[in-house]
Design a protein around this motif. Structure first.
Motif, PDB file in Angstrom:
ATOM      1  N   LEU A  80      46.574  37.859  33.413  1.00  0.00           N
ATOM      2  CA  LEU A  80      46.252  36.606  34.089  1.00  0.00           C
ATOM      3  C   LEU A  80      46.397  35.404  33.161  1.00  0.00           C
ATOM      4  N   LYS A  81      46.028  35.563  31.900  1.00  0.00           N
ATOM      5  CA  LYS A  81      46.207  34.461  30.944  1.00  0.00           C
ATOM      6  C   LYS A  81      47.680  34.119  30.779  1.00  0.00           C
ATOM      7  N   ASN A  82      48.536  35.129  30.738  1.00  0.00           N
ATOM      8  CA  ASN A  82      49.978  34.887  30.654  1.00  0.00           C
ATOM      9  C   ASN A  82      50.485  34.183  31.914  1.00  0.00           C
ATOM     10  N   PHE A  83      49.976  34.611  33.059  1.00  0.00           N
ATOM     11  CA  PHE A  83      50.409  34.015  34.328  1.00  0.00           C
ATOM     12  C   PHE A  83      50.025  32.540  34.399  1.00  0.00           C
ATOM     13  N   TYR A  84      48.807  32.223  33.987  1.00  0.00           N
ATOM     14  CA  TYR A  84      48.293  30.853  34.120  1.00  0.00           C
ATOM     15  C   TYR A  84      48.625  29.959  32.929  1.00  0.00           C
ATOM     16  N   ALA A  85      49.269  30.503  31.917  1.00  0.00           N
ATOM     17  CA  ALA A  85      49.494  29.755  30.670  1.00  0.00           C
ATOM     18  C   ALA A  85      50.200  28.427  30.899  1.00  0.00           C
ATOM     19  N   ASP A  86      51.174  28.398  31.806  1.00  0.00           N
ATOM     20  CA  ASP A  86      51.960  27.179  32.026  1.00  0.00           C
ATOM     21  C   ASP A  86      51.545  26.428  33.288  1.00  0.00           C
ATOM     22  N   LEU A  87      50.429  26.816  33.874  1.00  0.00           N
ATOM     23  CA  LEU A  87      49.947  26.155  35.086  1.00  0.00           C
ATOM     24  C   LEU A  87      48.763  25.255  34.760  1.00  0.00           C
ATOM     25  N   ASP A  88      48.706  24.125  35.422  1.00  0.00           N
ATOM     26  CA  ASP A  88      47.599  23.189  35.210  1.00  0.00           C
ATOM     27  C   ASP A  88      46.492  23.507  36.207  1.00  0.00           C
ATOM     28  N   VAL A  89      45.715  24.542  35.871  1.00  0.00           N
ATOM     29  CA  VAL A  89      44.655  25.010  36.761  1.00  0.00           C
ATOM     30  C   VAL A  89      43.313  24.912  36.049  1.00  0.00           C
ATOM     31  N   LYS A  90      42.362  24.252  36.693  1.00  0.00           N
ATOM     32  CA  LYS A  90      41.008  24.134  36.140  1.00  0.00           C
ATOM     33  C   LYS A  90      40.042  24.781  37.139  1.00  0.00           C
ATOM     34  N   PRO A  91      39.703  26.050  36.919  1.00  0.00           N
ATOM     35  CA  PRO A  91      38.848  26.751  37.886  1.00  0.00           C
ATOM     36  C   PRO A  91      37.427  26.221  37.898  1.00  0.00           C
ATOM     37  N   ASP A  92      36.812  26.279  39.055  1.00  0.00           N
ATOM     38  CA  ASP A  92      35.397  25.960  39.199  1.00  0.00           C
ATOM     39  C   ASP A  92      34.612  27.230  38.867  1.00  0.00           C
ATOM     40  N   VAL A  93      34.002  27.269  37.678  1.00  0.00           N
ATOM     41  CA  VAL A  93      33.324  28.492  37.234  1.00  0.00           C
ATOM     42  C   VAL A  93      32.039  28.744  38.017  1.00  0.00           C
ATOM     43  N   ARG A  94      31.624  27.781  38.827  1.00  0.00           N
ATOM     44  CA  ARG A  94      30.434  27.972  39.661  1.00  0.00           C
ATOM     45  C   ARG A  94      30.789  28.671  40.968  1.00  0.00           C
ATOM     46  N   HIS A  95      32.075  28.878  41.202  1.00  0.00           N
ATOM     47  CA  HIS A  95      32.544  29.494  42.447  1.00  0.00           C
ATOM     48  C   HIS A  95      31.995  30.910  42.574  1.00  0.00           C
ATOM     49  N   SER A  96      31.591  31.289  43.775  1.00  0.00           N
ATOM     50  CA  SER A  96      31.031  32.618  44.021  1.00  0.00           C
ATOM     51  C   SER A  96      32.058  33.704  43.730  1.00  0.00           C
ATOM     52  N   GLN A  97      31.665  34.683  42.936  1.00  0.00           N
ATOM     53  CA  GLN A  97      32.540  35.792  42.572  1.00  0.00           C
ATOM     54  C   GLN A  97      32.282  36.981  43.498  1.00  0.00           C
ATOM     55  N   ARG A  98      32.518  36.786  44.779  1.00  0.00           N
ATOM     56  CA  ARG A  98      32.276  37.828  45.768  1.00  0.00           C
ATOM     57  C   ARG A  98      33.549  38.632  46.034  1.00  0.00           C
ATOM     58  N   ILE A  99      33.374  39.801  46.629  1.00  0.00           N
ATOM     59  CA  ILE A  99      34.523  40.588  47.049  1.00  0.00           C
ATOM     60  C   ILE A  99      35.330  39.785  48.057  1.00  0.00           C
ATOM     61  N   GLN A 100      36.636  39.720  47.842  1.00  0.00           N
ATOM     62  CA  GLN A 100      37.533  38.963  48.716  1.00  0.00           C
ATOM     63  C   GLN A 100      38.266  39.942  49.633  1.00  0.00           C
ATOM     64  N   TYR A 101      38.219  39.694  50.941  1.00  0.00           N
ATOM     65  CA  TYR A 101      38.774  40.618  51.926  1.00  0.00           C
ATOM     66  C   TYR A 101      40.006  39.991  52.580  1.00  0.00           C
ATOM     67  N   TYR A 102      41.119  40.719  52.585  1.00  0.00           N
ATOM     68  CA  TYR A 102      42.372  40.173  53.109  1.00  0.00           C
ATOM     69  C   TYR A 102      42.901  40.955  54.309  1.00  0.00           C
ATOM     70  N   ASN A 103      42.027  41.741  54.960  1.00  0.00           N
ATOM     71  CA  ASN A 103      42.417  42.510  56.127  1.00  0.00           C
ATOM     72  C   ASN A 103      43.700  43.275  55.810  1.00  0.00           C
ATOM     73  N   ASN A 104      44.622  43.345  56.730  1.00  0.00           N
ATOM     74  CA  ASN A 104      45.908  44.001  56.447  1.00  0.00           C
ATOM     75  C   ASN A 104      47.000  42.935  56.372  1.00  0.00           C
ATOM     76  N   HIS A 105      46.841  41.994  55.457  1.00  0.00           N
ATOM     77  CA  HIS A 105      47.768  40.866  55.360  1.00  0.00           C
ATOM     78  C   HIS A 105      49.182  41.383  55.081  1.00  0.00           C
ATOM     79  N   PRO A 106      50.179  40.956  55.874  1.00  0.00           N
ATOM     80  CA  PRO A 106      51.522  41.543  55.758  1.00  0.00           C
ATOM     81  C   PRO A 106      52.184  41.340  54.398  1.00  0.00           C
ATOM     82  N   LEU A 107      51.977  40.196  53.756  1.00  0.00           N
ATOM     83  CA  LEU A 107      52.604  39.966  52.451  1.00  0.00           C
ATOM     84  C   LEU A 107      52.019  40.880  51.382  1.00  0.00           C
TER      85      LEU A 107
END
Length: 270
Positions: free
Chosen positions: A90-117
């Motif tokens: 993930l560090k390699n992936f984000y290395a060249d991206l200008d992303v500032k995450p909100d560290v207060r964001h809830s770290q809950r299980i994320q559910y994507y149903n049967n998303h086709p992609l």
């Protein structure tokens, strides 16, 4: 229990449990993206319970305490494709991206149903598990594809994937009162509360005036009693959900604590 696993790399595997069920209390060290082929999984956390089945896709964030119970279903084994999204990847992936995450964001299980992609990405891995020689960069390409899809379909996922902070020192009493039912080594509880094992034991004794293990056993048995009385749950269900690994040991400890066994309590209530 018969467990089988096939790997493309250490970070991508096809996992298969063919016995009645498998239970584990876990805090993953990296994010886990999971696609269900067959079977069923029950995930119990302190504030939520999830049930996943064939076709479901979900992400378990790192450092989340959970009791995971895997079951075969409809004559089919519990089979999943599991992709580890490690900090290094993930560090390699984000290395060249200008992303500032909100560290207060809830770290809950994320559910994507049967998303086709996502389903297309993960199902495309199946043929590789049968190959003797895997192209060296295939795992990296597939993980990069999965991360890119997650970012396209979930606008808040950067707050999870791009957050590389380690657990800081937090309120020990509040954390343990919330998470005592997870049967993890004390070292892991220490890490998740921002402490060494020595500091964890010292702080715990100051707060609770009892050893961690004795306190954990008492709290788990009290929760079990509540589950029997208020929810009429079966002993086998309660045993695993409150942090015990063995039904006979659980029944022995319960009777020692309360003077009657789980079956005697349920019989009296009925």
């Amino acid at each position: 229990m018969e467990y089988k696993a096939k790997y493309i790399t250490d970070d991508i595997k096809l996992s298969c449990y063919e016995d009645k069920f498998f239970k584990s209390d876990i805090s993953f060290e990296c994010h886990m993206l999971i696609w269900f082929i067959s079977g069923e999984t029950k995930i119990v956390q302190a504030d939520a319970t999830y049930l996943f089945k064939k076709g479901d896709i979900f992400l378990i964030p790192r450092n989340q305490l959970a009791t995971i119970i895997n079951y075969p279903k409809d004559g089919q084994p519990h089979k999943t494709v599991v992709m580890h999204l490690t900090a290094d990847m993930l560090k390699n992936f984000y290395a060249d991206l200008d992303v500032k995450p909100d560290v207060r964001h809830s770290q809950r299980i994320q559910y994507y149903n049967n998303h086709p992609l996502l389903e297309s990405c993960l199902s495309s891995l199946i043929p590789y598990f049968e190959m003797q020689e895997i192209p060296q960069n295939i795992a990296s390409l597939k993980i990069t594809e999965a991360i890119s899809i997650l970012r396209a379909i979930d606008k808040g996922i950067d707050n999870v994937l791009a957050n590389f902070e380690e657990p800081g020192k937090i309120d020990l009493a509040a954390y343990m009162e919330k998470n005592f039912m997870f049967n993890l080594p004390l070292e892991k509880f220490g890490y998740l509360t921002g402490r060494s094992l020595t500091t964890f034991k010292r702080d715990f004794s100051k707060i609770f005036n009892i050893t961690p293990q004795r306190w954990l056993t008492k709290k788990r048995l009290e929760l079990a009693h509540y589950q029997f009385v208020e929810k009429k749950m079966k002993p086998i269900e309660v045993c695993y959900e409150v942090g015990f690994e063995n039904l006979s040991h659980f029944s022995y400890a319960f009777k020692k604590q309360f003077g009657y066994s789980p079956t005697e309590l349920l019989a009296a209530k009925n």
